[in-house]
Design a protein around this motif. Sequence first.
Motif, mmCIF file in Angstrom:
data_model
loop_
_atom_site.group_PDB
_atom_site.id
_atom_site.type_symbol
_atom_site.label_atom_id
_atom_site.label_comp_id
_atom_site.label_asym_id
_atom_site.label_seq_id
_atom_site.Cartn_x
_atom_site.Cartn_y
_atom_site.Cartn_z
ATOM 1 N N ASP A 1 1.353 8.356 -8.712
ATOM 2 C CA ASP A 1 2.087 8.839 -7.550
ATOM 3 C C ASP A 1 1.271 9.823 -6.722
ATOM 4 O OD1 ASP A 1 4.205 7.293 -8.236
ATOM 5 O OD2 ASP A 1 5.427 8.915 -9.079
ATOM 6 N N LYS B 1 1.245 7.538 -3.593
ATOM 7 C CA LYS B 1 2.596 7.800 -3.086
ATOM 8 C C LYS B 1 2.712 9.202 -2.503
ATOM 9 C CE LYS B 1 7.302 6.482 -4.379
ATOM 10 N NZ LYS B 1 8.227 6.165 -5.497
ATOM 11 N N GLU C 1 2.465 11.944 0.911
ATOM 12 C CA GLU C 1 2.743 11.931 2.344
ATOM 13 C C GLU C 1 1.408 11.800 3.069
ATOM 14 O OE1 GLU C 1 4.817 11.808 5.786
ATOM 15 O OE2 GLU C 1 5.714 11.929 3.772
ATOM 16 N N PRO C 2 1.157 10.693 3.754
ATOM 17 C CA PRO C 2 -0.167 10.476 4.378
ATOM 18 C C PRO C 2 -0.507 11.542 5.418
ATOM 19 C CG PRO C 2 1.085 8.434 4.297
ATOM 20 C CD PRO C 2 2.045 9.531 3.938
ATOM 21 N N SER D 1 -4.445 9.347 1.277
ATOM 22 C CA SER D 1 -3.539 9.025 2.383
ATOM 23 C C SER D 1 -3.671 7.565 2.781
ATOM 24 C CB SER D 1 -3.840 9.934 3.582
ATOM 25 O OG SER D 1 -3.614 11.294 3.274
ATOM 26 N N SER E 1 -2.052 5.439 0.160
ATOM 27 C CA SER E 1 -0.597 5.582 0.250
ATOM 28 C C SER E 1 -0.040 4.770 1.407
ATOM 29 C CB SER E 1 -0.217 7.063 0.397
ATOM 30 O OG SER E 1 -0.559 7.795 -0.762
ATOM 31 N N LEU E 2 -0.755 4.744 2.525
ATOM 32 C CA LEU E 2 -0.318 3.931 3.668
ATOM 33 C C LEU E 2 -0.300 2.452 3.302
ATOM 34 C CD1 LEU E 2 -2.128 5.620 6.711
ATOM 35 C CD2 LEU E 2 0.338 5.487 6.306
ATOM 36 N N LYS E 3 -1.337 2.004 2.593
ATOM 37 C CA LYS E 3 -1.382 0.608 2.163
ATOM 38 C C LYS E 3 -0.260 0.304 1.175
ATOM 39 C CE LYS E 3 -4.910 -0.663 4.581
ATOM 40 N NZ LYS E 3 -4.708 -1.580 5.720
ATOM 41 N N SER E 4 0.034 1.272 0.317
ATOM 42 C CA SER E 4 1.110 1.093 -0.649
ATOM 43 C C SER E 4 2.455 0.987 0.056
ATOM 44 C CB SER E 4 1.118 2.268 -1.635
ATOM 45 O OG SER E 4 2.177 2.140 -2.560
ATOM 46 N N GLN E 5 2.664 1.830 1.056
ATOM 47 C CA GLN E 5 3.911 1.783 1.823
ATOM 48 C C GLN E 5 4.067 0.450 2.547
ATOM 49 O OE1 GLN E 5 3.994 5.164 4.478
ATOM 50 N NE2 GLN E 5 3.927 6.651 2.805
ATOM 51 N N ALA E 6 2.948 -0.139 2.954
ATOM 52 C CA ALA E 6 2.981 -1.410 3.683
ATOM 53 C C ALA E 6 2.952 -2.619 2.746
ATOM 54 C CB ALA E 6 1.799 -1.475 4.647
ATOM 55 N N ASN E 7 3.059 -2.366 1.422
ATOM 56 C CA ASN E 7 2.988 -3.437 0.416
ATOM 57 C C ASN E 7 1.716 -4.262 0.574
ATOM 58 O OD1 ASN E 7 5.535 -2.845 -0.801
ATOM 59 N ND2 ASN E 7 6.562 -3.879 0.896
#
Length: 209
Positions: A21, A25, A27-28, A112, A115-121
Amino acid sequence: MKVAVLDIKGKETGRKAELADDVFKIEPNEHAIYLDVKQYLAHQRQGTHKAKERAEIAGSTRKIKKQKGTGTARAGSIKSPIFRGGGRIFGPRPKDYTQKLNKNVKRLARKSALSLKSQANAITVVEDFSFDTPKTRDFIDVLKALGLEDKKSLIVLGEQNNSVYLSSRNFKGAEVVTNTELSTYKIMNANNVVLTEGALEGIAANLNK
């Protein structure tokens, strides 16, 4: 955060991989990403550009015409920038474009970006793989099985694997790196990031030093 681990045929292996995390995970921080990408691109510049100025031009130093009586402006040297073949005024000179960036900012930028890539699956985890011999077709088959043949992909390995690396060189749609070569620019430049199981531990270790 846990995600399914796939094999090179795109099927689930039944195992789950833990994405830390504090890496995948957070905050970018977009400004940190900007600074790191800016530094990366600046470091790609060789800075060897050079134009000859007046003092560096090979030519006669003779006064090319008399001072008065010609009806035109005074001219003292054929090397003057106003003449064809003369030196260039304020031409480019060699320059070092490297920029300094705090290590903590670089780590934050990479976290960051991930994390952005993770948020975008846009992160896929696959089991460690290799090829018997380097073959571009085998590499493309892996991407097709993962549904990434038409996407710009970044494949991150746990350690150097020449068979995988050499198989990818002729395919412009993907780049293969090790976890120690991972950069913010490469992450952001890819549509999808493929992580091998062996790379996960190295990424977490590198970004949490």
